[in-house]
Write a protein that holds these residues in place. Structure first.
Motif, PDB file in Angstrom:
ATOM      1  N   PHE A   1      50.084  46.354  32.213  1.00 12.66           N
ATOM      2  CA  PHE A   1      48.696  46.837  31.997  1.00 12.66           C
ATOM      3  C   PHE A   1      47.804  45.851  32.602  1.00 12.66           C
ATOM      4  O   PHE A   1      48.079  44.631  32.562  1.00 12.66           O
ATOM      5  CB  PHE A   1      48.569  46.684  30.551  1.00 12.66           C
ATOM      6  N   VAL A   2      46.914  46.551  33.595  1.00 13.47           N
ATOM      7  CA  VAL A   2      46.029  45.787  34.213  1.00 13.47           C
ATOM      8  C   VAL A   2      44.525  45.933  33.775  1.00 13.47           C
ATOM      9  O   VAL A   2      44.315  47.243  33.851  1.00 13.47           O
ATOM     10  CB  VAL A   2      46.122  45.972  35.749  1.00 13.47           C
ATOM     11  N   ALA A   3      43.727  45.046  33.495  1.00  7.82           N
ATOM     12  CA  ALA A   3      42.177  45.649  33.298  1.00  7.82           C
ATOM     13  C   ALA A   3      41.319  45.062  34.342  1.00  7.82           C
ATOM     14  O   ALA A   3      41.421  44.074  34.851  1.00  7.82           O
ATOM     15  CB  ALA A   3      42.009  44.916  31.849  1.00  7.82           C
ATOM     16  N   VAL A   4      40.302  45.928  34.580  1.00  9.83           N
ATOM     17  CA  VAL A   4      39.200  45.650  35.646  1.00  9.83           C
ATOM     18  C   VAL A   4      37.825  45.925  34.915  1.00  9.83           C
ATOM     19  O   VAL A   4      37.763  46.718  33.967  1.00  9.83           O
ATOM     20  CB  VAL A   4      39.488  46.232  36.752  1.00  9.83           C
ATOM     21  N   GLY A   5      36.865  45.230  35.367  1.00 10.02           N
ATOM     22  CA  GLY A   5      35.349  45.694  34.643  1.00 10.02           C
ATOM     23  C   GLY A   5      34.492  44.279  34.840  1.00 10.02           C
ATOM     24  O   GLY A   5      34.859  43.540  35.322  1.00 10.02           O
ATOM     25  N   ASP A   6      33.879  44.505  33.715  1.00 12.77           N
ATOM     26  CA  ASP A   6      32.790  43.432  33.469  1.00 12.77           C
ATOM     27  C   ASP A   6      32.947  42.767  31.991  1.00 12.77           C
ATOM     28  O   ASP A   6      34.141  42.643  31.519  1.00 12.77           O
ATOM     29  CB  ASP A   6      31.548  44.085  33.639  1.00 12.77           C
ATOM     30  N   SER A   7      31.949  42.510  31.096  1.00 15.22           N
ATOM     31  CA  SER A   7      31.844  41.731  30.013  1.00 15.22           C
ATOM     32  C   SER A   7      32.617  42.240  28.934  1.00 15.22           C
ATOM     33  O   SER A   7      33.303  41.706  27.993  1.00 15.22           O
ATOM     34  CB  SER A   7      30.708  41.057  29.728  1.00 15.22           C
ATOM     35  N   PHE A   8      32.396  43.697  28.995  1.00 15.25           N
ATOM     36  CA  PHE A   8      33.102  44.289  27.925  1.00 15.25           C
ATOM     37  C   PHE A   8      34.794  43.846  27.925  1.00 15.25           C
ATOM     38  O   PHE A   8      35.238  44.024  26.940  1.00 15.25           O
ATOM     39  CB  PHE A   8      33.026  45.870  28.269  1.00 15.25           C
ATOM     40  N   THR A   9      35.238  44.106  29.066  1.00 14.35           N
ATOM     41  CA  THR A   9      36.682  43.709  29.452  1.00 14.35           C
ATOM     42  C   THR A   9      37.027  42.401  29.431  1.00 14.35           C
ATOM     43  O   THR A   9      38.387  41.959  28.903  1.00 14.35           O
ATOM     44  CB  THR A   9      37.339  44.764  30.525  1.00 14.35           C
ATOM     45  N   GLU A  10      36.109  41.540  29.806  1.00 12.31           N
ATOM     46  CA  GLU A  10      36.484  40.041  29.888  1.00 12.31           C
ATOM     47  C   GLU A  10      36.474  39.407  28.346  1.00 12.31           C
ATOM     48  O   GLU A  10      37.418  38.452  28.194  1.00 12.31           O
ATOM     49  CB  GLU A  10      35.487  39.410  30.671  1.00 12.31           C
ATOM     50  N   GLY A  11      35.832  40.254  27.345  1.00 10.30           N
ATOM     51  CA  GLY A  11      35.875  39.747  25.934  1.00 10.30           C
ATOM     52  C   GLY A  11      34.962  38.951  25.577  1.00 10.30           C
ATOM     53  O   GLY A  11      34.720  38.515  24.363  1.00 10.30           O
TER      54      GLY A  11
END
Length: 270
Positions: free
Chosen positions: A6-16
């Protein structure tokens, strides 16, 4: 479901952002890390990487994260970007979503199971109505593109429990710990993966008195809005110096706090 990567990309929503935890990289945990931990519990063979960084706009996510993410040959990849673009009234939503579609098609063509999200529709004050119209347009486009290209849609707007501000951080933009935990449980449920997350049940909301409301709104303007305006005026963002949380695949079953300490030591200059 068979274990994968599982790999996540994006902005603050996904950074946590909004879910502070000093034991995790960048000082945040968030829904993706919480989900990864559950994947590791479901099967120790699951692997996880996360490239998301706060304040990034769509083009930055695409230019700075997609190549590295796809090079890891993920079986599952989450993609949330564009939220920071629609905060600017100058951005062209049509052009934005055309670029979003190009990125989405690239992710889907990789063969990975792609997860995309709508932005939450806050339905708040009339002062934010221009922003809300942009959110609605963005969300309609995301729904259409997910259906067109075969991505799994996680429709945040349908989760109306997020109308309760107890699921949001003080900045009113990011989910707090309880909000991130609910999101992790939501994504896992949509994927059909069992989990042990204990989602807090919300009791009846007690309205604020006017004195408390004035105090909280004044604090919000001073600590959140004013710094945001200063950053916009200077062209700086919170993510300028941040690094990806988990740029190399880890096995969450090995203990994410232990892995975070090892990663921090590796990043220290020798």
């Amino acid at each position: 479901m068979q274990p994968g990567r599982f790999v996540a990309v994006g902005d603050s929503f996904t950074e946590g952002v909004g879910d502070p935890n000093l034991h995790y990289p960048n000082g945040f945990r968030g829904w993706a890390d919480r989900m990864a931990r559950q994947l590791g519990r479901a099967d120790p063979a699951w692997e996880y990487a996360n490239f998301a960084i706060r304040s990034k706009v769509l083009d930055q996510v695409v230019d700075e994260q997609l190549d590295d993410a796809l090079a890891l040959t993920p079986t599952h990849i989450s993609f949330y970007a564009g939220g920071n673009d629609i905060l600017s009234l100058r951005s062209d939503i049509g052009a934005l979503m055309s670029r979003y579609e190009l990125a989405l098609k690239r992710l889907v063509d990789s063969g990975a199971h792609v997860l995309v999200f709508t932005a939450f529709d806050t339905r708040t004050t009339a002062l934010l109505e221009p922003l809300r119209r942009r959110v609605l347009t963005f969300n309609d486009a995301v729904r259409d593109l997910a259906a067109t290209h075969g991505a799994t849609l996680l429709d945040h707007t349908l989760m109306r429990e997020y109308d309760d501000r107890r699921l949001w951080a003080p900045d009113k933009i990011h989910m707090n710990r309880h909000g991130h935990k609910r999101m992790a449980a939501f994504v896992l449920r949509e994927l059909g993966i069992p989990h042990t997350l204990k989602v807090r049940e919300l009791d009846e909301w007690q309205p604020r008195g006017w004195r408390r409301a004035v105090q909280e709104e004044t604090f919000f303007l001073r600590t959140e809005v004013a710094p945001l305006v200063r950053r916009r005026l200077t062209g700086r963002s919170e993510g300028d110096l941040a690094q990806p949380k988990w740029p190399e695949p880890i096995r969450p079953a090995d203990g994410m706090k232990r892995l975070a300490r090892r990663q921090a030591r590796a990043r220290q200059p020798h």
